[in-house]
Design an enzyme around this catalytic site. Structure first.
Site, PDB file in Angstrom:
ATOM      1  N   PRO A 133      20.669  -3.001 -22.224  1.00  0.00           N
ATOM      2  CA  PRO A 133      21.641  -1.956 -21.955  1.00  0.00           C
ATOM      3  C   PRO A 133      23.000  -2.475 -21.536  1.00  0.00           C
ATOM      4  CG  PRO A 133      19.896  -2.053 -20.276  1.00  0.00           C
ATOM      5  CD  PRO A 133      19.901  -3.322 -21.014  1.00  0.00           C
ATOM      6  N   GLU A 134      24.005  -2.102 -22.283  1.00  0.00           N
ATOM      7  CA  GLU A 134      25.383  -2.305 -21.850  1.00  0.00           C
ATOM      8  C   GLU A 134      25.887  -0.937 -21.398  1.00  0.00           C
ATOM      9  OE1 GLU A 134      27.650  -4.837 -24.499  1.00  0.00           O
ATOM     10  OE2 GLU A 134      25.827  -5.695 -25.323  1.00  0.00           O
ATOM     11  N   HIS A 176       4.100  -1.563 -17.771  1.00  0.00           N
ATOM     12  CA  HIS A 176       5.453  -1.985 -17.423  1.00  0.00           C
ATOM     13  C   HIS A 176       6.261  -0.901 -16.719  1.00  0.00           C
ATOM     14  CE1 HIS A 176       4.663  -5.664 -19.475  1.00  0.00           C
ATOM     15  NE2 HIS A 176       4.541  -5.089 -20.651  1.00  0.00           N
ATOM     16  N   ARG A 223      10.552  -7.102 -18.554  1.00  0.00           N
ATOM     17  CA  ARG A 223      10.984  -8.392 -18.005  1.00  0.00           C
ATOM     18  C   ARG A 223      11.259  -8.355 -16.513  1.00  0.00           C
ATOM     19  NH1 ARG A 223      15.344 -11.001 -21.982  1.00  0.00           N
ATOM     20  NH2 ARG A 223      15.020 -12.801 -20.636  1.00  0.00           N
ATOM     21  N   ARG A 255      42.658 -15.526 -14.382  1.00  0.00           N
ATOM     22  CA  ARG A 255      41.365 -16.131 -14.717  1.00  0.00           C
ATOM     23  C   ARG A 255      41.565 -17.356 -15.596  1.00  0.00           C
ATOM     24  NH1 ARG A 255      37.035 -13.980 -11.793  1.00  0.00           N
ATOM     25  NH2 ARG A 255      38.129 -12.304 -10.773  1.00  0.00           N
TER      26      ARG A 255
END
Length: 271
Positions: free
Chosen positions: A2-3, A89, A107, A151
DNA sequence: AAAAGCCCCTGGATGC
DNA sequence: TGCATCCAGGGGCTTT
Protein backbone atom coordinates in the site's frame (compact mmCIF):
# COMPACT_ATOMS: atom_id res chain seq x y z
CA UNK A 1 1.62 -3.17 -1.15
CA UNK A 2 0.00 0.00 0.00
CA UNK A 3 1.13 3.45 -0.98
CA UNK A 4 -0.94 6.55 -0.30
CA UNK A 5 -3.70 5.85 -2.84
CA UNK A 6 -4.30 2.36 -1.50
CA UNK A 7 -4.42 3.62 2.07
CA UNK A 8 -6.80 6.42 1.13
CA UNK A 9 -9.06 4.10 -0.84
CA UNK A 10 -9.13 1.78 2.15
CA UNK A 11 -10.06 4.66 4.42
CA UNK A 12 -12.86 5.82 2.13
CA UNK A 13 -14.26 2.31 1.91
CA UNK A 14 -15.05 1.98 5.62
CA UNK A 15 -14.78 5.39 7.31
CA UNK A 16 -18.48 6.21 6.93
CA UNK A 17 -19.50 2.76 8.07
CA UNK A 18 -17.54 2.80 11.29
CA UNK A 19 -17.96 6.45 12.26
CA UNK A 20 -20.04 6.73 15.40
CA UNK A 21 -19.84 3.03 16.20
CA UNK A 22 -18.98 1.74 19.66
CA UNK A 23 -16.11 -0.68 20.22
CA UNK A 24 -17.52 -3.93 21.56
CA UNK A 25 -14.46 -6.14 21.67
CA UNK A 26 -10.88 -6.33 20.48
CA UNK A 27 -8.95 -9.38 19.36
CA UNK A 28 -5.17 -9.26 19.09
CA UNK A 29 -3.51 -12.10 17.17
CA UNK A 30 0.19 -12.45 16.55
CA UNK A 31 2.07 -9.32 17.37
CA UNK A 32 2.62 -7.01 14.46
CA UNK A 33 5.51 -4.58 14.28
CA UNK A 34 4.80 -3.41 17.79
CA UNK A 35 2.44 -4.37 20.58
CA UNK A 36 -0.87 -2.53 20.76
CA UNK A 37 0.33 -0.47 23.68
CA UNK A 38 -2.86 -0.61 25.72
CA UNK A 39 -5.02 -3.24 27.37
CA UNK A 40 -7.71 -4.16 24.81
CA UNK A 41 -10.35 -3.71 27.53
CA UNK A 42 -9.49 -0.04 27.62
CA UNK A 43 -10.87 0.38 24.10
CA UNK A 44 -14.20 -1.31 24.77
CA UNK A 45 -17.09 1.12 25.08
CA UNK A 46 -15.34 3.92 23.23
CA UNK A 47 -16.79 5.52 20.12
CA UNK A 48 -14.93 5.67 16.82
CA UNK A 49 -15.38 9.33 16.01
CA UNK A 50 -13.67 9.48 12.64
CA UNK A 51 -11.06 7.86 10.42
CA UNK A 52 -8.33 10.14 9.16
CA UNK A 53 -5.14 9.55 7.20
CA UNK A 54 -1.65 10.96 7.67
CA UNK A 55 0.82 9.72 5.06
CA UNK A 56 0.36 5.98 5.00
CA UNK A 57 -1.06 5.87 8.52
CA UNK A 58 -4.76 5.61 9.27
CA UNK A 59 -5.89 7.35 12.45
CA UNK A 60 -9.00 6.10 14.22
CA UNK A 61 -10.14 8.76 16.64
CA UNK A 62 -11.63 7.38 19.83
CA UNK A 63 -13.26 9.08 22.82
CA UNK A 64 -9.94 8.74 24.59
CA UNK A 65 -6.96 8.74 22.28
CA UNK A 66 -6.60 7.11 18.88
CA UNK A 67 -5.44 4.03 17.06
CA UNK A 68 -2.69 4.37 14.48
CA UNK A 69 -2.87 1.71 11.80
CA UNK A 70 -0.17 1.04 9.23
CA UNK A 71 -0.47 -1.60 6.52
CA UNK A 72 3.25 -2.15 6.06
CA UNK A 73 4.10 -4.12 2.94
CA UNK A 74 1.41 -6.76 2.97
CA UNK A 75 -1.39 -5.47 5.17
CA UNK A 76 -5.02 -4.94 4.22
CA UNK A 77 -8.13 -3.95 6.14
CA UNK A 78 -11.54 -5.50 5.74
CA UNK A 79 -14.85 -4.33 7.14
CA UNK A 80 -17.47 -7.00 7.80
CA UNK A 81 -21.11 -6.34 8.56
CA UNK A 82 -21.56 -9.88 9.80
CA UNK A 83 -19.51 -12.22 11.93
CA UNK A 84 -16.46 -13.76 10.39
CA UNK A 85 -13.92 -16.19 11.75
CA UNK A 86 -10.30 -15.04 11.62
CA UNK A 87 -7.81 -16.70 9.29
CA UNK A 88 -4.13 -17.37 10.02
CA UNK A 89 -2.97 -13.89 8.99
CA UNK A 90 -5.77 -11.92 10.62
CA UNK A 91 -3.87 -10.28 13.45
CA UNK A 92 -6.21 -7.59 14.70
CA UNK A 93 -9.99 -7.35 15.01
CA UNK A 94 -11.94 -4.32 16.16
CA UNK A 95 -15.51 -5.45 16.69
CA UNK A 96 -17.84 -2.47 16.73
CA UNK A 97 -21.58 -1.94 16.92
CA UNK A 98 -21.72 -1.44 13.17
CA UNK A 99 -19.27 -4.09 12.00
CA UNK A 100 -15.91 -5.74 12.30
CA UNK A 101 -12.72 -4.03 11.18
CA UNK A 102 -10.02 -6.62 10.54
CA UNK A 103 -6.34 -6.32 9.67
CA UNK A 104 -4.83 -9.11 7.59
CA UNK A 105 -1.07 -8.94 7.26
CA UNK A 106 1.01 -12.00 6.30
CA UNK A 107 4.38 -10.32 6.71
CA UNK A 108 3.44 -8.45 9.86
CA UNK A 109 5.35 -5.29 8.96
CA UNK A 110 2.13 -3.46 9.67
CA UNK A 111 1.05 -2.04 12.99
CA UNK A 112 -1.87 -1.09 15.19
CA UNK A 113 -0.75 1.19 17.99
CA UNK A 114 -2.75 3.01 20.59
CA UNK A 115 -1.79 6.57 21.52
CA UNK A 116 -3.47 8.65 24.23
CA UNK A 117 -3.49 11.69 21.94
CA UNK A 118 -2.06 12.86 18.67
CA UNK A 119 0.45 14.97 20.58
CA UNK A 120 1.61 12.07 22.74
CA UNK A 121 5.11 10.70 22.39
CA UNK A 122 3.68 7.42 21.11
CA UNK A 123 1.99 9.18 18.19
CA UNK A 124 4.69 11.74 17.54
CA UNK A 125 7.36 9.07 17.33
CA UNK A 126 5.55 7.83 14.22
CA UNK A 127 3.99 11.00 12.80
CA UNK A 128 6.34 13.70 14.00
CA UNK A 129 8.75 13.82 11.11
CA UNK A 130 6.31 13.30 8.27
CA UNK A 131 6.43 15.73 5.36
CA UNK A 132 3.79 17.45 3.27
CA UNK A 133 0.49 15.79 2.39
CA UNK A 134 0.59 15.62 -1.41
CA UNK A 135 -3.18 15.74 -1.89
CA UNK A 136 -3.80 18.63 0.49
CA UNK A 137 -3.52 22.33 -0.16
CA UNK A 138 -0.40 22.48 2.03
CA UNK A 139 1.52 20.78 -0.78
CA UNK A 140 2.75 23.98 -2.37
CA UNK A 141 5.47 23.98 -5.01
CA UNK A 142 7.56 26.45 -3.04
CA UNK A 143 7.54 24.31 0.10
CA UNK A 144 8.29 21.19 -1.90
CA UNK A 145 11.19 22.88 -3.68
CA UNK A 146 12.53 24.24 -0.40
CA UNK A 147 12.39 20.75 1.08
CA UNK A 148 14.36 19.29 -1.79
CA UNK A 149 16.93 22.07 -1.52
CA UNK A 150 18.11 20.90 1.87
CA UNK A 151 18.55 17.25 0.95
CA UNK A 152 21.82 15.84 -0.28
CA UNK A 153 20.66 12.32 -1.12
CA UNK A 154 19.15 11.26 -4.41
CA UNK A 155 15.70 12.42 -5.40
CA UNK A 156 14.36 8.86 -5.48
CA UNK A 157 15.40 8.28 -1.89
CA UNK A 158 14.09 11.64 -0.78
CA UNK A 159 10.69 10.83 -2.27
CA UNK A 160 10.67 7.47 -0.48
CA UNK A 161 11.91 8.96 2.77
CA UNK A 162 8.66 10.75 3.54
CA UNK A 163 10.23 13.72 5.28
CA UNK A 164 9.63 16.12 2.40
CA UNK A 165 6.43 14.63 0.98
CA UNK A 166 4.53 11.63 2.34
CA UNK A 167 2.76 8.73 0.70
CA UNK A 168 4.98 8.23 -2.34
CA UNK A 169 6.16 4.63 -2.28
CA UNK A 170 8.43 2.71 -4.60
CA UNK A 171 6.04 2.41 -7.53
CA UNK A 172 4.89 6.01 -7.50
CA UNK A 173 8.40 7.33 -6.92
CA UNK A 174 9.53 5.57 -10.10
CA UNK A 175 6.47 6.64 -12.05
CA UNK A 176 6.48 10.30 -11.03
CA UNK A 177 10.18 10.70 -11.76
CA UNK A 178 9.56 9.23 -15.20
CA UNK A 179 6.69 11.61 -15.85
CA UNK A 180 8.79 14.56 -14.71
CA UNK A 181 11.74 13.45 -16.85
CA UNK A 182 14.13 13.42 -13.89
CA UNK A 183 16.76 10.75 -13.38
CA UNK A 184 16.32 8.91 -10.08
CA UNK A 185 19.98 9.37 -9.12
CA UNK A 186 19.79 13.15 -9.30
CA UNK A 187 20.81 14.79 -6.03
CA UNK A 188 17.67 16.39 -4.63
CA UNK A 189 19.26 19.72 -3.74
CA UNK A 190 20.37 20.22 -7.33
CA UNK A 191 16.91 19.97 -8.82
CA UNK A 192 15.84 23.23 -10.41
CA UNK A 193 12.67 25.05 -9.48
CA UNK A 194 11.18 24.23 -12.84
CA UNK A 195 11.96 20.53 -12.45
CA UNK A 196 10.54 20.60 -8.93
CA UNK A 197 7.40 22.06 -10.44
CA UNK A 198 7.13 19.21 -12.92
CA UNK A 199 7.68 16.63 -10.20
CA UNK A 200 5.17 18.32 -7.92
CA UNK A 201 2.56 18.21 -10.67
CA UNK A 202 3.33 14.58 -11.47
CA UNK A 203 2.92 13.56 -7.84
CA UNK A 204 -0.41 15.31 -7.48
CA UNK A 205 -1.65 14.02 -10.79
CA UNK A 206 -0.68 10.39 -10.39
CA UNK A 207 -1.80 10.07 -6.77
CA UNK A 208 -5.10 11.80 -7.46
CA UNK A 209 -5.89 9.60 -10.41
CA UNK A 210 -4.83 6.48 -8.51
CA UNK A 211 -7.28 7.31 -5.71
CA UNK A 212 -10.02 7.93 -8.27
CA UNK A 213 -9.32 4.60 -9.91
CA UNK A 214 -9.63 2.76 -6.62
CA UNK A 215 -5.96 2.19 -5.92
CA UNK A 216 -3.45 0.46 -8.11
CA UNK A 217 -3.06 -3.27 -8.03
CA UNK A 218 0.07 -4.62 -9.53
CA UNK A 219 -0.56 -7.65 -7.38
CA UNK A 220 -3.34 -8.01 -4.90
CA UNK A 221 -4.72 -4.80 -3.49
CA UNK A 222 -8.34 -4.68 -2.44
CA UNK A 223 -10.22 -2.17 -0.31
CA UNK A 224 -12.03 -2.91 2.95
CA UNK A 225 -15.14 -4.00 1.05
CA UNK A 226 -13.09 -6.63 -0.73
CA UNK A 227 -13.29 -4.83 -4.06
CA UNK A 228 -10.05 -4.94 -5.99
CA UNK A 229 -8.50 -2.06 -7.88
CA UNK A 230 -7.48 -2.58 -11.44
CA UNK A 231 -4.22 -0.73 -11.92
CA UNK A 232 -5.82 1.17 -14.71
CA UNK A 233 -3.04 3.69 -14.38
CA UNK A 234 -0.65 1.49 -16.21
CA UNK A 235 2.93 1.61 -15.06
CA UNK A 236 5.22 3.38 -17.49
CA UNK A 237 8.43 1.98 -16.02
CA UNK A 238 7.80 0.09 -12.76
CA UNK A 239 8.38 -3.64 -13.16
CA UNK A 240 9.32 -3.27 -16.81
CA UNK A 241 13.07 -3.90 -16.80
CA UNK A 242 14.34 -4.64 -20.29
CA UNK A 243 11.01 -3.86 -21.95
CA UNK A 244 10.71 -1.01 -24.40
CA UNK A 245 9.90 2.36 -22.89
CA UNK A 246 6.35 3.24 -23.84
CA UNK A 247 7.44 6.68 -24.96
CA UNK A 248 10.78 6.24 -26.71
CA UNK A 249 11.29 2.47 -27.16
CA UNK A 250 14.62 2.43 -25.34
CA UNK A 251 14.87 -0.40 -22.79
CA UNK A 252 13.71 0.35 -19.26
CA UNK A 253 16.57 0.04 -16.79
CA UNK A 254 16.75 -1.34 -13.25
CA UNK A 255 18.97 -0.04 -10.49
CA UNK A 256 19.27 -0.51 -6.73
CA UNK A 257 18.93 2.45 -4.42
CA UNK A 258 18.92 1.82 -0.67
CA UNK A 259 17.95 -1.86 -1.08
CA UNK A 260 14.98 -0.93 -3.25
CA UNK A 261 14.51 -1.38 -6.97
CA UNK A 262 14.34 1.67 -9.20
CA UNK A 263 13.02 1.42 -12.74
CA UNK A 264 13.73 4.23 -15.15
CA UNK A 265 14.33 5.23 -18.76
CA UNK A 266 17.72 6.77 -19.39
CA UNK A 267 16.49 8.39 -22.59
CA UNK A 268 13.35 10.01 -21.16
CA UNK A 269 14.84 10.94 -17.77
CA UNK A 270 17.81 13.19 -18.47
CA UNK A 271 17.19 16.04 -16.06
C1' DA B 1 20.78 16.81 11.59
C1' DA B 2 21.04 13.88 7.94
C1' DA B 3 22.37 9.78 5.43
C1' DA B 4 23.31 4.91 4.90
C1' DG B 5 22.53 0.08 6.33
C1' DC B 6 20.05 -3.31 8.85
C1' DC B 7 16.24 -5.58 9.97
C1' DC B 8 11.48 -7.19 11.00
C1' DC B 9 8.40 -11.50 8.35
C1' DT B 10 5.97 -14.62 5.00
C1' DG B 11 4.72 -16.12 0.42
C1' DG B 12 5.20 -16.40 -4.42
C1' DA B 13 8.17 -16.95 -8.45
C1' DT B 14 12.16 -18.87 -10.37
C1' DG B 15 15.97 -22.04 -11.00
C1' DC B 16 18.30 -26.40 -10.39
C1' DT C 1 7.88 -32.82 -7.17
C1' DG C 2 11.23 -30.88 -3.89
C1' DC C 3 14.35 -27.67 -2.22
C1' DA C 4 17.20 -23.41 -2.29
C1' DT C 5 17.40 -18.74 -3.54
C1' DC C 6 15.70 -14.31 -4.51
C1' DC C 7 12.40 -10.80 -4.40
C1' DA C 8 8.44 -7.92 -2.68
C1' DG C 9 4.53 -1.82 -2.97
C1' DG C 10 7.62 0.11 4.28
C1' DG C 11 9.89 2.37 7.64
C1' DG C 12 11.80 2.54 12.42
C1' DC C 13 16.22 1.88 14.61
C1' DT C 14 21.16 1.99 14.94
C1' DT C 15 25.35 3.41 13.32
C1' DT C 16 28.17 6.66 10.70
Amino acid sequence: MPELPEVEVTRLSFANNIAGAVVESVRVGKTLRWPLGVAPMHLVGQHVAAVRRRGKYLLLDLDQGLLLIHLGMSGSLSFFRQNSTPGPHDHFDLQTSSGLLRLNDPRRFGAVVYAPSEDSSQAQKLLGKLGLEPLSSEFAVDLFYAGLKRRSSTIKQVLLGGQVVVGVGNIYACETLFLAGIRPTRVASRITKQQAGRLHAAIRDVLTRAVQKGGSTLRDFSNAKGESGYFQLEAMVYGREGLACKVCDHPVRLLRQGQRSTYWCAHCQKA
